[in-house]
Every structure is written in structure tokens, then in C-alpha cells.
Design a protein around this motif. Structure first.
Motif, short mmCIF file in Angstrom:
data_model
loop_
_atom_site.label_atom_id
_atom_site.label_comp_id
_atom_site.label_asym_id
_atom_site.label_seq_id
_atom_site.Cartn_x
_atom_site.Cartn_y
_atom_site.Cartn_z
N ARG A 184 0.65 -1.28 0.04
CA ARG A 184 0.00 -0.06 -0.10
C ARG A 184 0.88 1.22 0.07
NH1 ARG A 184 -3.01 -3.23 3.55
NH2 ARG A 184 -2.23 -2.29 5.33
N ALA A 185 2.09 1.22 0.56
CA ALA A 185 2.90 2.43 0.76
C ALA A 185 3.62 2.59 -0.69
CB ALA A 185 3.87 2.30 1.73
N TRP A 186 3.73 1.35 -1.33
CA TRP A 186 4.57 1.47 -2.62
C TRP A 186 3.19 2.01 -3.60
CZ3 TRP A 186 9.25 2.09 -3.95
CH2 TRP A 186 10.29 1.39 -3.11
N ASP A 187 2.23 1.82 -3.45
CA ASP A 187 1.08 2.24 -4.33
C ASP A 187 0.81 3.63 -4.21
OD1 ASP A 187 0.87 -0.33 -5.36
OD2 ASP A 187 -1.04 -0.77 -4.21
N ARG A 188 1.15 4.19 -2.92
CA ARG A 188 0.82 5.49 -2.61
C ARG A 188 1.87 6.39 -3.14
NH1 ARG A 188 -1.14 3.73 2.43
NH2 ARG A 188 1.13 4.22 3.42
N GLY A 190 3.60 5.53 -5.87
CA GLY A 190 3.16 5.50 -7.21
C GLY A 190 4.48 5.77 -8.02
N TRP A 193 7.76 8.11 -7.53
CA TRP A 193 8.75 7.78 -6.51
C TRP A 193 10.30 8.27 -7.13
CZ3 TRP A 193 10.37 6.48 -1.81
CH2 TRP A 193 11.50 5.88 -1.99
#
Length: 200
Positions: A184-188, A190, A193
């Protein structure tokens, strides 16, 4: 169990995550259960098994009687021994024998004799029930205690195994939750990065 060694260090570590501390507490609880609860369970099971087996020993000794039998003739067609726990092929023979039952009646029948080369008239001991029928040797108290001790050890090991399985399952769920949080953190973050001016 490595997490237990770091439990004290993680208390004040700024990089410590909540899952790290939870993992350490789960491992510590599992270790305490293995060291305390498993032996207690083993002792309780062993004591209960010993009490039950000793009661069975007393009942068997009350109902079974040892009498002296006399060989009439050796039976050529051997059959399985009545008491396989004490049977040995080269020292036991199947014979037709006669004996006096505990109630005083004369009995006769095929039995297994602890004789290598039985001859008519040879005497040997057999166990019978109250009616004089051949029966297996009653369990002795020492053997019953050994069986109870083995049951207690088995129960303790099983309890420790169940605790270890529960620990592994709990850690597996924690790790899955941790990976889900990372995803979820990586998706946020996006596709921005690492780009300049995106606030990351």
C-alpha cells in the motif's frame, strides 16, 4: 526465536516497527508456553494415565489367576501365542494341557507352554480367568508406569509442537500483513517515486 533476543533492544529502537515488537512478544509467549505449559500438560496426562493403568492392573490381577498346567501332548500344528508380549518362537510350544480352574473344576485345552521340547507330564504356569479359561498375563505395575510415563512425554511433546505451529501461523500472518502495508505504501508513492519536486 531470534526475535526474543532483540526484545529488550527493540523497546527503545527508533527503527522498531509495531510488528517487530509484536513478533518478539509472540515468540516469548511461545517459549514460555513450551517451557512451562507443555511439561505441566505432560505431567497431568502421565498422572491420569498412570492412575487409569494402575486401576486396570489391580482389576486384571483380581480377575486373573496363575495355575499350574500339565502337558498331555504336544500339538504339531502350532497356533499364535496367547501372550505375544512374552512369546518367543524358539522357547514356546503349543500343547494340549490340563489344569485345575480357580473354582476347582478340571480343565483341558490347547495352550502355549514356555517349553522348548514339551513332554507329557511336564508342568508349567498359565494364567486363567475366574472360569478357568486361558487368559493373557495381567499387566504388571512397572510396565503400566512405563506406559504412563511415555504417554506423558508424548503429550508434552505434542503440546510443544502445537505451540510452535501456532507461533509459526501467527508470524506468517504478521509477515503477510507487513507485506500488505508495504504494498500500500508503494502504491501511494506511485510512479512519482524519486522524481524531483514530488515531495518524496
Amino acid at each position: 526465536m531470534r526475535a526474543i533476543s532483540g526484545l529488550w533492544r527493540w523497546r527503545h529502537n527508533p527503527l522498531r516497527r509495531g510488528t517487530d515488537l509484536a513478533e518478539a512478544w509472540v515468540c516469548l509467549a511461545a517459549l514460555l508456553l513450551m517451557l512451562v505449559a507443555a511439561p505441566v500438560i505432560g505431567t497431568l496426562v502421565g498422572s491420569a494415565a498412570d492412575e487409569s493403568l494402575q486401576r486396570s492392573v489391580r482389576e486384571q490381577q483380581r480377575r486373573r489367576h496363575q495355575v499350574t498346567a500339565r502337558v498331555i501332548e504336544e500339538l504339531k500344528h502350532t497356533a499364535p501365542a496367547a501372550d505375544p508380549e512374552t512369546a518367543s518362537r524358539d522357547t514356546r510350544s503349543r500343547v494340549l494341557a490340563s489344569w485345575t480352574a480357580p473354582d476347582g473344576t478340571d480343565r483341558r485345552g490347547p495352550v502355549t507352554a514356555p517349553l522348548r521340547d514339551p513332554e507329557p507330564g511336564d508342568r508349567f504356569a498359565i494364567w486363567t480367568d475366574r472360569q478357568g479359561r486361558p487368559a493373557v498375563r495381567p499387566l504388571d505395575p512397572a510396565t503400566a508406569t512405563t506406559h504412563a510415563a511415555l504417554a506423558g512425554i508424548g503429550a508434552a511433546l505434542l503440546a510443544a509442537l502445537l505451540v510452535e505451529l501456532a507461533r509459526r501461523l501467527a508470524l506468517w500472518r504478521m509477515i503477510r500483513r507487513r507485506y500488505a502495508c508495504w504494498d500500500r505504501a508503494w502504491d501511494r508513492a506511485g510512479p512519482d517515486w524519486g522524481r524531483t519536486g514530488t515531495g518524496i
